[in-house]
Design a protein around this motif. Structure first.
Motif, PDB file in Angstrom:
ATOM      1  N   SER A  41      11.053  -1.740  -7.122  1.00 27.92           N
ATOM      2  CA  SER A  41      10.050  -2.161  -6.140  1.00 27.92           C
ATOM      3  C   SER A  41       8.715  -2.441  -6.817  1.00 27.92           C
ATOM      4  O   SER A  41       8.276  -1.690  -7.697  1.00 27.92           O
ATOM      5  CB  SER A  41       9.868  -1.073  -5.078  1.00 27.92           C
ATOM      6  N   SER A  42       8.073  -3.497  -6.360  1.00 24.04           N
ATOM      7  CA  SER A  42       6.779  -3.887  -6.932  1.00 24.04           C
ATOM      8  C   SER A  42       5.641  -3.244  -6.146  1.00 24.04           C
ATOM      9  O   SER A  42       5.615  -3.290  -4.916  1.00 24.04           O
ATOM     10  CB  SER A  42       6.616  -5.411  -6.887  1.00 24.04           C
ATOM     11  N   HIS A  43       4.721  -2.614  -6.864  1.00 27.55           N
ATOM     12  CA  HIS A  43       3.521  -2.013  -6.275  1.00 27.55           C
ATOM     13  C   HIS A  43       2.570  -1.732  -7.434  1.00 27.55           C
ATOM     14  O   HIS A  43       3.006  -1.325  -8.513  1.00 27.55           O
ATOM     15  CB  HIS A  43       3.876  -0.719  -5.541  1.00 27.55           C
ATOM     16  N   PRO A  44       1.267  -1.937  -7.231  1.00 27.33           N
ATOM     17  CA  PRO A  44       0.330  -1.713  -8.350  1.00 27.33           C
ATOM     18  C   PRO A  44       0.408  -0.321  -8.951  1.00 27.33           C
ATOM     19  O   PRO A  44       0.137  -0.146 -10.151  1.00 27.33           O
ATOM     20  CB  PRO A  44      -1.041  -1.962  -7.708  1.00 27.33           C
ATOM     21  N   ASN A  45       0.769   0.696  -8.151  1.00 28.18           N
ATOM     22  CA  ASN A  45       0.823   2.065  -8.651  1.00 28.18           C
ATOM     23  C   ASN A  45       2.238   2.560  -8.896  1.00 28.18           C
ATOM     24  O   ASN A  45       2.451   3.756  -9.121  1.00 28.18           O
ATOM     25  CB  ASN A  45       0.122   3.003  -7.664  1.00 28.18           C
ATOM     26  N   ASP A  97       6.654  -0.515   5.644  1.00 29.95           N
ATOM     27  CA  ASP A  97       6.080  -1.437   4.672  1.00 29.95           C
ATOM     28  C   ASP A  97       6.241  -0.915   3.256  1.00 29.95           C
ATOM     29  O   ASP A  97       5.315  -0.927   2.436  1.00 29.95           O
ATOM     30  CB  ASP A  97       4.608  -1.704   4.974  1.00 29.95           C
ATOM     31  N   GLY A  98       7.440  -0.431   2.968  1.00 35.82           N
ATOM     32  CA  GLY A  98       7.742   0.080   1.638  1.00 35.82           C
ATOM     33  C   GLY A  98       9.234   0.282   1.496  1.00 35.82           C
ATOM     34  O   GLY A  98       9.993   0.129   2.458  1.00 35.82           O
ATOM     35  N   PRO A  99       9.696   0.648   0.317  1.00 35.62           N
ATOM     36  CA  PRO A  99      11.131   0.849   0.118  1.00 35.62           C
ATOM     37  C   PRO A  99      11.628   2.081   0.866  1.00 35.62           C
ATOM     38  O   PRO A  99      10.882   3.047   1.068  1.00 35.62           O
ATOM     39  CB  PRO A  99      11.261   1.018  -1.391  1.00 35.62           C
ATOM     40  N   PHE A 123      -1.080  11.413  -2.005  1.00 37.94           N
ATOM     41  CA  PHE A 123      -0.977  10.025  -2.467  1.00 37.94           C
ATOM     42  C   PHE A 123       0.496   9.653  -2.361  1.00 37.94           C
ATOM     43  O   PHE A 123       1.366  10.521  -2.210  1.00 37.94           O
ATOM     44  CB  PHE A 123      -1.439   9.912  -3.935  1.00 37.94           C
ATOM     45  N   GLY A 124       0.791   8.382  -2.440  1.00 39.30           N
ATOM     46  CA  GLY A 124       2.194   7.989  -2.392  1.00 39.30           C
ATOM     47  C   GLY A 124       2.367   6.501  -2.178  1.00 39.30           C
ATOM     48  O   GLY A 124       1.479   5.813  -1.658  1.00 39.30           O
ATOM     49  N   LEU A 125       3.523   6.010  -2.563  1.00 36.53           N
ATOM     50  CA  LEU A 125       3.829   4.580  -2.458  1.00 36.53           C
ATOM     51  C   LEU A 125       4.352   4.195  -1.084  1.00 36.53           C
ATOM     52  O   LEU A 125       4.467   3.013  -0.781  1.00 36.53           O
ATOM     53  CB  LEU A 125       4.866   4.211  -3.526  1.00 36.53           C
ATOM     54  N   VAL A 126       4.693   5.195  -0.255  1.00 35.41           N
ATOM     55  CA  VAL A 126       5.155   4.943   1.106  1.00 35.41           C
ATOM     56  C   VAL A 126       4.373   5.862   2.042  1.00 35.41           C
ATOM     57  O   VAL A 126       4.363   7.086   1.849  1.00 35.41           O
ATOM     58  CB  VAL A 126       6.671   5.205   1.258  1.00 35.41           C
ATOM     59  N   GLN A 127       3.682   5.312   3.011  1.00 34.59           N
ATOM     60  CA  GLN A 127       2.866   6.045   3.981  1.00 34.59           C
ATOM     61  C   GLN A 127       1.753   6.867   3.323  1.00 34.59           C
ATOM     62  O   GLN A 127       1.186   7.760   3.941  1.00 34.59           O
ATOM     63  CB  GLN A 127       3.731   6.948   4.860  1.00 34.59           C
ATOM     64  N   GLY A 128       1.461   6.583   2.088  1.00 31.87           N
ATOM     65  CA  GLY A 128       0.271   7.111   1.455  1.00 31.87           C
ATOM     66  C   GLY A 128       0.278   8.571   1.074  1.00 31.87           C
ATOM     67  O   GLY A 128      -0.765   9.114   0.685  1.00 31.87           O
ATOM     68  N   ALA A 180       6.908   8.810  -7.823  1.00 34.47           N
ATOM     69  CA  ALA A 180       6.802   7.612  -8.661  1.00 34.47           C
ATOM     70  C   ALA A 180       5.374   7.105  -8.808  1.00 34.47           C
ATOM     71  O   ALA A 180       5.120   6.194  -9.609  1.00 34.47           O
ATOM     72  CB  ALA A 180       7.686   6.508  -8.083  1.00 34.47           C
ATOM     73  N   TRP A 181       4.451   7.653  -8.043  1.00 37.33           N
ATOM     74  CA  TRP A 181       3.052   7.203  -8.082  1.00 37.33           C
ATOM     75  C   TRP A 181       2.491   7.276  -9.503  1.00 37.33           C
ATOM     76  O   TRP A 181       2.741   8.232 -10.234  1.00 37.33           O
ATOM     77  CB  TRP A 181       2.229   8.079  -7.137  1.00 37.33           C
ATOM     78  N   ASN A 182       1.754   6.255  -9.883  1.00 34.90           N
ATOM     79  CA  ASN A 182       1.105   6.204 -11.204  1.00 34.90           C
ATOM     80  C   ASN A 182       2.132   6.416 -12.316  1.00 34.90           C
ATOM     81  O   ASN A 182       1.870   7.101 -13.303  1.00 34.90           O
ATOM     82  CB  ASN A 182      -0.015   7.253 -11.289  1.00 34.90           C
ATOM     83  N   THR A 183       3.321   5.811 -12.107  1.00 42.67           N
ATOM     84  CA  THR A 183       4.415   5.884 -13.083  1.00 42.67           C
ATOM     85  C   THR A 183       4.710   7.331 -13.496  1.00 42.67           C
ATOM     86  O   THR A 183       4.729   7.685 -14.678  1.00 42.67           O
ATOM     87  CB  THR A 183       4.122   5.014 -14.322  1.00 42.67           C
TER      88      THR A 183
END
Length: 751
Positions: A43-47, A445-447, A625-630, A716-719
């Motif tokens: 999945s593509s996301h800046p973080n 709005d995310g995987p 923080f997070g890539l889905v729902q923050g 997965a946030w910030n690799t």
């Protein structure tokens, strides 16, 4: 690339190294290329971690001929060998049945009750409903098919007994019908009509006899195919002939026989028929009176099949090519990348560990393939359907748009059928568009599910290395049991292991009983009773009963599974809540912004748990923080509950209530509430929360559970450079170290 028109699936979905699975592709262009990849983050996301799929060079890129393929949807029963070719020697034929139409006038196509029409011979007979719900009877003639439009129009959800008698010469058709009252304020209606055909009836037919569809061929086509299946129930179908004053029974079907199978049995001549596309079995019939709600104990009331014009069990696409999987291929998540020069698709499949591998790695990641099957091609964004979410203002990705264009790809266990009834079965013998590495779930709005779970794969690649873990699946565990799990020291779940069988629960219990270590890294896990038949491994069954977070509920009398006879619904309702094994149980859901976790004072002082926080600030909130729902806690969430079986020695490591808690966009599941139903939202209820728990088991094992589907999005946030990844990494290392210590201690004793 634009929205894909090229699409496909691999059959079987799960293979061993060395197998040759078939790849089935629908492509509108003349040629396409294929290349196989091992999947990691997709999945593509800046973080987010960078997309890191690995090319499998041992399987070379190839070019193939493109052909469009469309499935023939709609369920039916087919009896291939019957007495159709000899019917012109009889004086008359009579067909009788009970039926309950569930979409008589809104299907936009003809719906067949039965058929034996042979167009080539202008022979046979069939009965259908037109688009207005009016009955038609078609009968063969000397040179063409003859049709009679009856004056009877059927009403939705009403049971009818229908009888059609055809006198060969002089061609008289008699129809008798009776409706069954739907309630105490209604009485039966009676129908009788007699019609004369233009010509003598010609009944000879080499076609199969079909129930709930026409007698034409059933299979893939290069063009979209309109369904002609009946929507509704059929019960007690019987075909009789009269010859020289004697009545002969040709077919007499009791659909209550052989319910766990895909066959129907004729009690008159020992014939068998085959069910196609899985009509619903173990459903109530015309004579069900609620005296027995378990079909395995009932002596009557379960003689019906519920057919739908959108049922799909096997897409039956032609094979485009076969993969030759190398014998040394690692277990894992893979995809065939196909490209026709204009559009692309990632077609996933899974490779099981080689049972003969010389060295078993210590860790296994469990891919929740039953969950993927349950959600396969979910259409809840489609507000034109009976069951849907309010999706206004939400974007749907290219795969969801393609689902709208391709209804022949079927639906999920969250969707209603076209007639409004709930789904019971799902299949992986089709293209599953929301099981793609770059799928973006419209509600968040995310995987979600597969696309999100690939972050776990990427995490393990970094933490234990390419040969440090295996990938196994729900299907394997259901079939192989505890012997498979006992090979590993540490098991990791994925983000949403919602569906599992009784055998899987037993397997997890045995793994923990013998000292295994388990990391439950998701939410809403181990929730719905699921059945799976190894003889038909592509199919699962789920019956939504009286409780649970669900988009529909099945009617009373329909709650026992057809494959096994066991009661459906929640494992919690069956006395096996997930709390007993994993310390947590699902409690709430929300679509708003998530929240983080606050570490408890008890955890900071616990001699073992405190080591999980190495590398963290002492006052740090975990996962805000997070890539889905923050945030790390969001979507569907779980909490500790001792009354539901959480082990008494469980430690609450962290809880969302110590980090501010969830908003009122999160609400309790219905099984969590009793009268009065108040204080059910995030700010009002202490029950709306995610807990992280840890406990040890008597033989040296342990369980760590996080209580949120969205933990992986924060991982997965910030690799993977964050507090959630740090804790997950620390727990994994701790579990591996303790597992090694336990085996060293038990080794000499075992010898």
């Amino acid at each position: 690339m634009e929205s894909s028109d090229i699409v496909g699936y691999v059959d079987p979905l799960i293979s061993f190294p060395g197998d040759k699975p078939a790849v089935k592709v629908s492509c509108t262009r003349s040629t396409f290329t294929s290349k196989v990849f091992r999947l990691c983050a997709g999945s593509s996301h800046p973080n987010a971690p960078p997309i890191s799929h690995q090319s499998i060079d041992a399987i070379p890129q190839q070019t193939h001929q493109g052909t469009p393929q469309f499935s023939c949807i709609g369920s039916l029963a087919r009896i291939e060998s019957w007495i159709g070719p000899g019917l012109d020697v009889v004086q008359s034929i009579s067909i009788s049945l009970w039926c309950q139409p569930t979409l008589p006038s809104e299907s936009k196509h003809e719906q067949f009750l039965f058929s034996s029409i042979d167009i080539g011979q202008s022979g046979g007979f069939e009965c259908l409903l037109d688009e207005d719900g009016c009955l038609h009877l078609r009968v063969g003639g000397p040179s063409e098919i003859q049709e009679i439009r009856l004056s009877t129009t059927l009403i939705k959800n009403q049971w009818y007994h229908l009888q059609f008698t055809i006198e060969i010469d002089p061609g008289i058709v008699t129809f008798n019908g009776q409706s069954k009252p739907r309630d105490i304020g209604e009485q039966s209606a009676y129908f009788e009509e007699k019609h004369r055909l233009a010509h003598k009836a010609h009944l000879t037919s080499d076609s199969p006899f079909t129930v709930a569809s026409n007698s034409g061929k059933h299979g893939p086509s290069p063009q979209p195919q309109a369904s002609c299946s009946f929507n509704g129930k059929i019960d007690g179908l019987k075909v009789e002939t009269t010859s020289k004053g004697t009545i002969y029974t040709l077919l007499d079907f009791d659909f209550s026989l052989d319910i766990p199978t895909d066959r129907i049995r004729d009690s008159s001549n020992g014939l068998y028929g085959k069910l196609i596309n899985s009509p619903s079995r173990a459903v109530t019939g015309h004579d069900w009176d609620a005296s027995q709600s378990d079909w395995t104990r009932a002596s009557y009331g379960y003689g019906a099949l519920h057919f739908h014009d959108d049922d799909l069990d096997d897409a039956m696409w032609n094979t485009s090519f076969r993969l030759e999987l190398p014998r040394d291929l690692r277990s894992g998540c893979y995809a065939v990348f196909v490209d026709d020069g204009k559009t692309i698709d990632w077609i996933p499949f899974f490779v099981k560990p080689d049972p003969k591998q010389s060295q078993v790695p210590p860790v296994a990641l469990i891919i929740p393939t039953f969950t993927y099957a349950a959600y396969a091609n979910e259409h809840l964004f489609d507000e034109s359907r009976t069951v849907h979410f309010l999706a206004e203002g939400r974007d749907i990705d290219k795969y969801s748009k393609l689902m709208m264009k391709r209804p022949d790809l079927g639906m999920s266990l969250y969707d209603s059928h076209n007639d409004g009834s709930g789904t019971c079965y799902s299949t992986v013998k089709r293209a599953i568009l929301n099981m793609r590495p770059d799928y973006c779930m419209w509600l968040f709005d995310g995987p979600r599910e597969f696309a999100a779970d690939l972050w776990f794969v990427d995490f393990l690649e970094r933490e234990v290395g390419a040969r440090g873990y295996d990938v196994i699946t729900d299907h394997q565990i259901s079939e192989c049991g505890a012997e498979l799990l006992k090979k590993y020291k540490v098991l990791l779940s994925c983000s949403h292991p919602e569906y599992l069988t009784f055998a899987m629960l037993d397997s997890y219990s045995a793994f923990l009983h013998f000292g295994g270590h388990f990391m439950y890294l998701g939410g809403n896990g181990y929730y719905w009773v699921t059945t799976h038949d190894p003889a038909r491994p592509h199919r699962i069954e789920v019956r939504r009963a009286e409780a649970g977070c669900r988009t529909f509920g099945l009617p009373p009398g329909n709650w026992h599974h057809s494959l096994t006879g066991e009661p459906g619904g929640l494992w919690r309702s069956r006395g096996r809540p997930p709390n007993c094994l994993f310390g947590l149980g699902s409690c709430a859901m929300g679509v708003g912004k998530g929240t983080g976790y606050g570490i408890t004072a008890e955890a900071r002082l616990h001699p073992r748990v405190s080591r999980f926080f190495r590398g963290l600030q002492t006052d740090e909130v975990i996962g805000d923080f997070g890539l889905v729902q923050g945030a790390a806690s969001g979507d569907e969430i779980d909490r500790l509950d001792y009354e539901l079986g959480t082990p008494r020695n469980a430690v609450i490591v962290a809880t969302t209530k110590l980090a501010g808690g969830h908003s009122d966009e999160y609400m309790l599941f219905n099984e969590e509430t009793l009268f009065p139903m108040v204080d059910t939202t995030g700010t009002a209820s202490d029950k709306v929360r995610s807990d992280i728990v840890f406990f040890e088991t008597p033989r040296g094992g342990a369980v760590f559970s996080v209580g949120s589907i969205n933990w992986v999005g924060a991982l997965a946030w910030n690799t993977f450079d964050n507090s959630v990844a740090t804790i997950t990494r620390n727990v994994l290392q701790d579990f591996l170290a303790h597992a090694d210590a336990n085996r060293r201690c038990s080794g000499p004793a075992a010898g």
